[in-house]
Structure formats: C-alpha cells, structure tokens
Scaffold this motif. Structure first.
Motif, PDB file in Angstrom:
ATOM      1  N   GLY A 162     -41.191  39.739   9.331  1.00 22.99           N
ATOM      2  CA  GLY A 162     -40.410  38.786   8.837  1.00 22.99           C
ATOM      3  C   GLY A 162     -38.943  39.128   9.306  1.00 22.99           C
ATOM      4  O   GLY A 162     -38.536  41.154   8.861  1.00 22.99           O
ATOM      5  N   ASP A 163     -38.387  38.571   8.427  1.00 22.46           N
ATOM      6  CA  ASP A 163     -36.921  39.329   7.967  1.00 22.46           C
ATOM      7  C   ASP A 163     -36.482  39.405   6.300  1.00 22.46           C
ATOM      8  O   ASP A 163     -37.145  39.353   5.949  1.00 22.46           O
ATOM      9  CB  ASP A 163     -35.746  38.277   7.705  1.00 22.46           C
ATOM     10  N   ALA A 221     -42.890  36.185   2.986  1.00 17.86           N
ATOM     11  CA  ALA A 221     -41.786  34.949   2.995  1.00 17.86           C
ATOM     12  C   ALA A 221     -41.884  33.341   3.333  1.00 17.86           C
ATOM     13  O   ALA A 221     -43.183  33.642   4.209  1.00 17.86           O
ATOM     14  CB  ALA A 221     -41.495  35.612   3.490  1.00 17.86           C
ATOM     15  N   THR A 260     -40.735  30.310   5.564  1.00 20.11           N
ATOM     16  CA  THR A 260     -39.607  30.878   6.374  1.00 20.11           C
ATOM     17  C   THR A 260     -38.499  29.460   6.938  1.00 20.11           C
ATOM     18  O   THR A 260     -39.597  28.073   6.907  1.00 20.11           O
ATOM     19  CB  THR A 260     -39.936  30.590   8.624  1.00 20.11           C
ATOM     20  N   ARG A 279     -33.219  29.992  12.334  1.00 18.25           N
ATOM     21  CA  ARG A 279     -34.652  30.552  10.969  1.00 18.25           C
ATOM     22  C   ARG A 279     -33.798  31.583  10.175  1.00 18.25           C
ATOM     23  O   ARG A 279     -33.156  32.610  10.350  1.00 18.25           O
ATOM     24  CB  ARG A 279     -35.942  30.856  11.503  1.00 18.25           C
ATOM     25  N   ASP A 325     -35.573  33.867   6.788  1.00 20.83           N
ATOM     26  CA  ASP A 325     -36.219  34.437   5.687  1.00 20.83           C
ATOM     27  C   ASP A 325     -36.285  34.892   4.322  1.00 20.83           C
ATOM     28  O   ASP A 325     -35.620  35.293   4.282  1.00 20.83           O
ATOM     29  CB  ASP A 325     -37.546  35.032   6.032  1.00 20.83           C
TER      30      ASP A 325
END
Lengths: 792, 49
Positions: free
Chosen positions: A71-72, A306, A308, A316, A318
C-alpha cells in the motif's frame, strides 16, 4: 560459488523456498523463480550458499505472494537529518543472518539508499534514503519480491520508555561493576593487611581511594533503587528498595566517618558489590518483562493492516487503522481484513466471521449490511462507511467488556512481592533493634552500634532474593520462546502454575480455523483441481490449492464470482465450483463441498471442513491426566460443538455463547473457586481471555485476542499448552527453592551480624556466594530437560 | 609502598577506559541487536564485482 543443495527425492525442492516442487522443476511457483533470478541479477547469488551456514533449514515462508500488494507508505515516512527520509518496516519471514545480509545488500545496491539496517532481534528494517532519489514503494517491492513480507510500523510507538530504562539499568550496571571490581581489588589487600600487619597509613590510603570510587558510583548506580524507595515512602508504603537504599547509603556514610577516624573497617566494597548484584537481578527482570511486551507489540503490528480510504474526489489513500474517522468510506478488497465496523454501501460479498462469531462457514453480505472489524472479506471488493463513534460497534462493546473484566480480575501479587512484603519490615526492625540494643543496652558508642546495624542491613539484604525470581523467569521464557511460546506478561508463568480448570474456544483454537480437504479424491484430479483453484482467492479454492501445493497453476481460467471457475483445457472445459455450478444435485450437507467436472464425464467431489488441530486429542488427554477440568465455550451452533466435544472426550460444552455470556461463565467459575486457563483465538474471546485467571491465544488468532492473552503460542499444534504448563510448574518450584535458599542463608547470617561478628570480608563472601548459588540453581531449568515440541 | 601511588592510578585509568568504552558502545547502539550481530560476522561485505 556453490549451488543450493537439492534433494534427490522424486519431488524436487524449490531452489528459493525449499518447498516441494513438481518433479523436474527447479521452482515451486513463478514467484520463487522471479526471486531467484532477482537475487542472481543483484549479484547476491551467494546468499543460497550462505544461508546453509547458519544451520536453519526452514525457508518455506520465503514463497513470494504475488497478490500481496504494497500500500501507500507515505504515512510512515519520517524525515531524517541532511535532507534524508527514513522508514521503519517490520519484516516477516526473516529466519537467519543470511536473510539480513540479503535484504541489506539488495537495498544498498539501489541508487539513493543511504543505509539499510535489519535487526534480527526486533525484526525491523530501518531504511534511510536521500529524499527524491529513491522511491520507498519500489524499495519495499524489491524486498517483497524476494519473498519477505513487509509491514510499516511506527518507530516512535515501539521505541518506548522501557528501552530507555533498560539502557539506564545497563549503564548503572557497568558503573557498579567497574567500581565493585576496583574496590574489591583494594579490599583484598586491606583484608590481607589485617592478617599481616599492614601499616595504618597504607590502609587509610586504600580506604580513601575506595571511598572516592564508591561514593560517586553509588550516587550514580543507586538511582533506580533510590527512586523506587522514595516513591514507596511518599505513598506511605515500604518495599524492598527501602532497606536496600538504606544499606547502600548508610554503609558508605558510616565507612566515611570510620575512614576519617582512621578506623580498621570500611564497608565501601560491600555496598558497591551489593548494588552490582541487585542491578543484575533488576536488569534481568526488566529484560524479561520488556521482551514480553515488545513481542506483544510486534504481534499487533504484524496483524495491523492499512485501510484504504476513498476520498470524495475518487482518489484512494492508505492510512493506519487508528487514523480512521466515522463517516469515511473504505474500500476493502477481496481477501482483506475489514479494518473497522461499518455499513456496506456498495458491493456484495461473502464475509468470514469466524473470529467474531466462531462460525466456520462464510456469510453472504449485500449493501446495507453491517460488517465488523476483524472479519475477512472473501469474494469481491466492497465499499463501506465507517460507523459513527456513537453507534454501538461490536469492537467497542468487546473492549468495554474486556476492560470491565480486567478491573474485576483483581491484582495478582507475585511470589517475590509477597515474600518481600513480609520480609522488608523484618529487616528494618532487626537492624533497628541491633542498633538500639548495642547502643542503649550494650553501652557501645553510637558509631559502632550503627556499624553493626549496617552489617545487619547488608547481610539481610535480599541480594539473592532479588535474583531468585528474575533469573528463573529469564531462563523459562527463553526456553519457551525456543518452542514458540511467547510470554506476554511477567507473571503469566506464576498464574499458570496454579490453574485447575481449562476452558477452550472451538473454532480456531481446538480446530485449525481454516478449511482443509477431508475426503480422499483421486490424486490426478486433485492436482488438476488445485491447479485451477490456485487462480482464485476464495477460501474454498485456497483450501483446495493448499491441499496440493506442488500442482502447477493452470491457465486460462475464467472465474464466475460466487459460483466457480472454468478452465479452458486442451481437451475441453473443466468446471470447478458449487454443486449447482457443476450441474450436480445439492445434497444440502453442512460441509463445504466443491465439485470438479471434466469434459469426458470425469466427476469428483471435494469435502472441505475445519479440522481439529493435529494433536488436539493428545493434548486434551494430557491435560486430563494432570487432573484439570476441561470444557468448551463456543459461539458456534450446538451440533458442531457437541460433535467436537465428543470426539475429544470433553464432557462439558457450551454452545452459542456471545462474548458477554463467556465472561459471565468464567466469572461464575471463578466465584466457585476455580482458577481458569482460557484458550481462545477470536475477537469474541477477547473479553473472556481478559476475565480468566490466565489466558493463551494462538498466533493465528485475532489481534485483539492476542493482546488480551497472557501467552501467545505459534504453530499448528496445541502441544505448547502442556509445555507451558510443565515449564510453569517447574519454574515455580525453582523460584520457591531459590527463595528458600536465600532466606536460609540470611537467617543463618543474621545472628552473626546482630552479635557484631560480621566483618566486611564475611559480608562480601556471604552475599556473593548466595547469589551465585541461586543463579546456578535457576540454570537447571534450561539444562535438565530436553526441549519438547518445536515450532513447525 | 610508594609503588602503590603509581600502580593504583594506572589500574583505575585502565578500568576507567574499559568503562568508557562500554558506555560508548552502549550509546552507539551496539547492544540493540545482539542476535543479528552474532550472525552478521559470518558474512563478508559484498565483493564489488
């Protein structure tokens, strides 16, 4: 450069992860092939030779999961000095020094990376790079392609005050050790001088030097004791640190006066050695506790995912689950855990609620339905709105129940504290009596009387007492950790040894909590079905794929969500799915069933069920043999619960219990005087775990249950339960022996001290030898028994 | 006994050096990952080929 060892068995071993692969194939899956090529491209192929040096052989965790998307990471990136950025990640799958080497070297070869450091004890990777020169997501992706799972974590939360305290104790220990060694050197000369006419001037010189070393060392290294004693006194209580502080302050004080008057005896050495031994005990104690807590945090961080968030403009983002606010719209992909309680706004899927309700089979959900945090979204992506804070969320309910149960549980007083509580006043009174007796009745000068009182304080000082319990705890917890049992609270072992009742949860505790193949279909068709199933994330498909991991993944496969899959094979279409999808009559069994139908009329049925843990029956029998009462408390329906109970020979079972009912049941057991060990894995067990006398949770369980439990065990087996019980009983016996030893020692020495016969030499010998005796006795725990049962 | 006046300071200075070295190593984080350090020694730095 040597090749990885390969077995000559008919099944080859994957060159990357060592799992079984197809005969003639070097790799078990494309992910491993990719990882192997990547390692070679980086010029690090000697990794495969290096990892054999370490002796560890289990690399099965190294299978790269192609579906694990990173994820981010931006929420976890912290600025570092000189325009650099840093990121701390938890590494899963780390098994040896070669893994550390591989990760560090592959990252250091990327442009822009300033430093990459993996800590094997904390399993954390600290990554520092020049801002703008490297992309953290790409760096993390590189490590993931090697087969390690990475999870972002917040270093500020992990580097707690406890780590600082451990360092302070170690610094104090070093200073006290330095002072004790040097002063002892001088003291030995003084003691020899008493026998062989040392000139008074020389003796005074040595005393002065001892004093000069001792006073600053005590002022520095004694702080942990002084602080604790001061807190206790201010609260109107007394604890073991009060006599310790008194002895450690009075002894050098009186000795200083003595040195001024050029007297023959000084107690500088005793005071510092005492401090040194006590600090060893304090440091070990702290380390055992801190390690337990750090492990708990690590487990939580590993499970934290995480969330979203879908912004109003469609982008989007995270964020950590703790940053979620009511009203946010979340996107939960298939196969992801739902991060918060909420209402489904869009999409239809199936939810695995086993951690919340104890029910094994998935439940369908559509828009408008309520979902709970911690449950697993199975088949399709859904959107949900996070429930408002005021709304009654399930998790909030359970946390409330948990807190209430914890406060009602009452404070457990550890053995050492119980002994100390009675012992401390005795020490004070004896020392005071010796002082007053010699001064008023014996007609001694007050300095000499004080000296005797100090000797009493030093000789009765619970040096061995302070070591007796922590040393056993450290040895026991390390032995358990090697077998995959993690103690999360310092008093878990002491609580555990006194239990007489065991309550099990069913799903995920007695059973594995996941579906496994239970019938025996033809091997050829099973491999085919597994190859098709490997294309899907649906739990039934994954269970089937797990049943034959070596099967090659087949393509092209078309998935019909909620029904099944079609493989367009060379001979025609194969259909894998529900009875209706495969054109079979639905016989309405409780079990989960998949059918495989082939183009030439091949037809086979796969029964999947939540199986018992492999050694559940043995463990139950062992617990019964120990005379423990056993029962099951489950949230599942009555039929499966009683079926499991009768298979395991458990007489008492309770079904359809909600979290509150479980807590009530445990409390009524406690009211009958039962000391209960609760073992459970689900969110619905968390409150019961907190309410029990002591509790255990499997590492596969929900995070909240792991945080509520005192002990967490790894692996698929239940054997750690009896191992923990055995270790708890043995270590309790050792602690009692140690305390008895220490007390006998002190009782024998006290009359000598009160009568004024104890010289500094005698005090030093008594103290050191009793401490060493206690340590040696504790080490028996680690050596006398073979470790039983290991981590899988 | 005048030799003591020389020997004791020397002993203290040497011990003090050891103490300082320990405190420095503690401060520079060398005690943070004892397990990893024990294994790390097995591996050379990468041959820059």
């Amino acid at each position: 450069m040597s090749e990885a060892p390969q077995s000559a068995l008919h099944h080859a071993q994957c060159r990357h992860c060592g799992q079984e692969s197809e005969p003639g194939q070097e790799f078990c899956c494309p992910g491993c092939r990719g990882a192997y090529v990547l390692v070679g491209d980086l010029g690090l192929a000697s990794y495969y030779a290096k990892r054999c040096l370490d002796g560890s052989t289990d690399f099965t965790a190294l299978r790269p999961d192609e579906m694990a998307a990173q994820g981010d990471l931006s929420a976890w990136i912290r600025p570092a000095p000189e325009g650099r950025l840093s990121l701390t990640l938890m590494v899963d799958g780390l098994s040896c020094g070669a893994c550390v080497w591989l990760i560090e070297q592959s990252l250091l070869r990327q442009p822009g990376v300033v430093s990459a450091r993996v800590s094997l004890s904390t399993r954390r990777l600290n990554l520092v790079w020049q801002a703008g020169m490297a992309d953290p997501a790409q760096l993390a992706g590189l490590v993931q392609r090697l087969g390690y799972r990475l999870l972002p974590c917040d270093p500020a939360r992990l580097a707690s005050a406890e780590e600082k305290q451990a360092r302070e104790l170690l610094r104090c220990l070093a200073v006290a050790g330095f002072a004790a060694g040097n002063i002892m050197l001088l003291s030995v000369s003084v003691w020899s001088g008493h026998a062989a006419d040392m000139a008074a001037g020389t003796r005074d010189l040595l005393h002065w030097i001892s004093g000069l070393i001792a006073l600053p060392a005590i002022a520095y290294a004694g702080r942990p004791f002084f602080r604790s004693a001061w807190h206790a006194l201010r609260a109107g209580r007394t604890n073991m640190d009060v006599p310790i502080s008194l002895a450690v302050i009075l002894a050098p004080g009186v000795s200083l006066v003595e040195t001024f008057q050029s007297g023959p005896h000084a107690y500088f050495d005793s005071a510092v050695t005492l401090l040194f031994f006590l600090l060893i005990g304090r440091y070990l104690d702290h380390r055992a506790r801190y390690r337990a807590r750090a492990l708990g945090e690590q487990l939580l961080a590993l499970n934290a995912v995480a969330a979203t968030v879908l912004e109003a403009d469609g982008t989007r983002r995270d964020i950590p689950p703790t940053a979620l606010r009511p009203g946010m719209v979340l996107l939960v992909g298939a196969g992801q855990r739902i991060p918060a309680d909420g209402i489904v706004t869009e999409g239809a899927s199936e939810i695995d609620t086993s951690t919340v309700t104890g029910e094994t089979l998935p439940r369908g959900i559509t828009a408008g339905g309520q979902v709970y945090a911690g449950t697993l979204n199975l088949s399709a992506p859904i959107r949900l709105r996070v429930a408002a804070a005021g709304e009654a969320t399930l998790l909030a309910d359970i946390i409330r129940l948990m807190e209430a149960a914890e406060t009602r549980r009452g404070r457990f007083v550890q053995l050492a504290d119980r002994v100390a509580r009675h012992y401390a006043p005795v020490v004070h009174v004896t020392a005071l009596a010796a002082f007053l007796g010699w001064w008023l009745l014996g007609g001694m000068a007050w300095q000499d009387a004080l000296m005797i009182a100090v000797a009493v304080l030093i000789i009765t000082c619970p040096c061995a007492l302070a070591l007796a319990v922590p040393v056993v705890q450290v040895v026991a917890s390390q032995r358990l950790m090697r077998s995959g049992v993690l103690l999360k609270s310092g008093d878990a072992l002491e609580r555990l040894q006194s239990i007489n009742h065991v309550v099990f949860d069913k799903t995920g505790t007695l059973t594995l909590g996941r579906l496994t193949l239970v019938n025996d279909p033809p091997a050829r068709l099973l491999r085919l079905a597994a190859g098709i199933a490997a294309n899907s994330r649906h739990p039934l498909a994954r269970a089937l794929a797990q049943a034959a991991t070596a099967a090659p993944v087949l393509s092209p496969v078309e998935e019909c969500p909620g029904q099944g899959m079609i493989w367009h094979g060379p001979e025609g279409d194969w259909r894998l799915g529900s009875a209706r999808f495969a054109g079979e009559p639905d016989d309405g069994t409780q079990m989960a069933v998949l059918w495989l139908v082939g183009p030439r009329g091949e037809k086979v049925r796969f029964d999947l069920a939540d199986e018992l843990r492999p050694d559940a029956a043995d463990t139950i029998a062992q617990l019964k043999a120990r005379g423990l009462a056993i029962e099951i408390c489950s949230g599942d329906r009555a039929a499966p619960v009683t079926a499991i109970a009768s298979r395991l020979g458990i007489d008492t079972s309770h079904a359809q219990m909600d979290p509150a009912a479980k807590v009530r049941h445990l409390q009524s057991l406690a009211a009958q005087g039962r000391r209960v060990l609760m073992i459970g894995d689900g969110i619905n067990d968390a409150a019961a775990l907190a309410a029990a006398h002591v509790s255990m949770a499997p590492a596969s369980g929900a995070e909240i249950s792991q945080s509520a439990a005192d002990i967490v065990f790894q692996g698929e087996r239940l054997a750690p339960i009896s191992l923990a019980l055995t270790t708890a009983r043995r270590s309790h016996n050792l602690m009692r022996q140690n305390l008895m030893l220490a007390l006998c020692y002190n009782l024998a020495a006290v009359p000598l001290a009160v009568l004024g016969f104890v010289t500094p030499l005698l005090a030093a010998i008594a103290m050191s030898s009793s401490s060493i005796l206690v340590i040696l006795n504790s080490l028996r725990l680690g050596h006398s028994t073979r470790p039983e049962g290991g981590i899988q | 006994m005048t030799v003591l006046l020389i020997l004791i300071p020397i002993a203290l200075v040497l011990g003090g050096l050891g103490l300082c070295a320990f405190l420095w190593s503690l401060k520079s984080g060398q005690y943070d990952d004892l397990e990893g350090a024990a294994r790390r020694i097995l591996f050379d730095d990468p041959e820059n080929s």
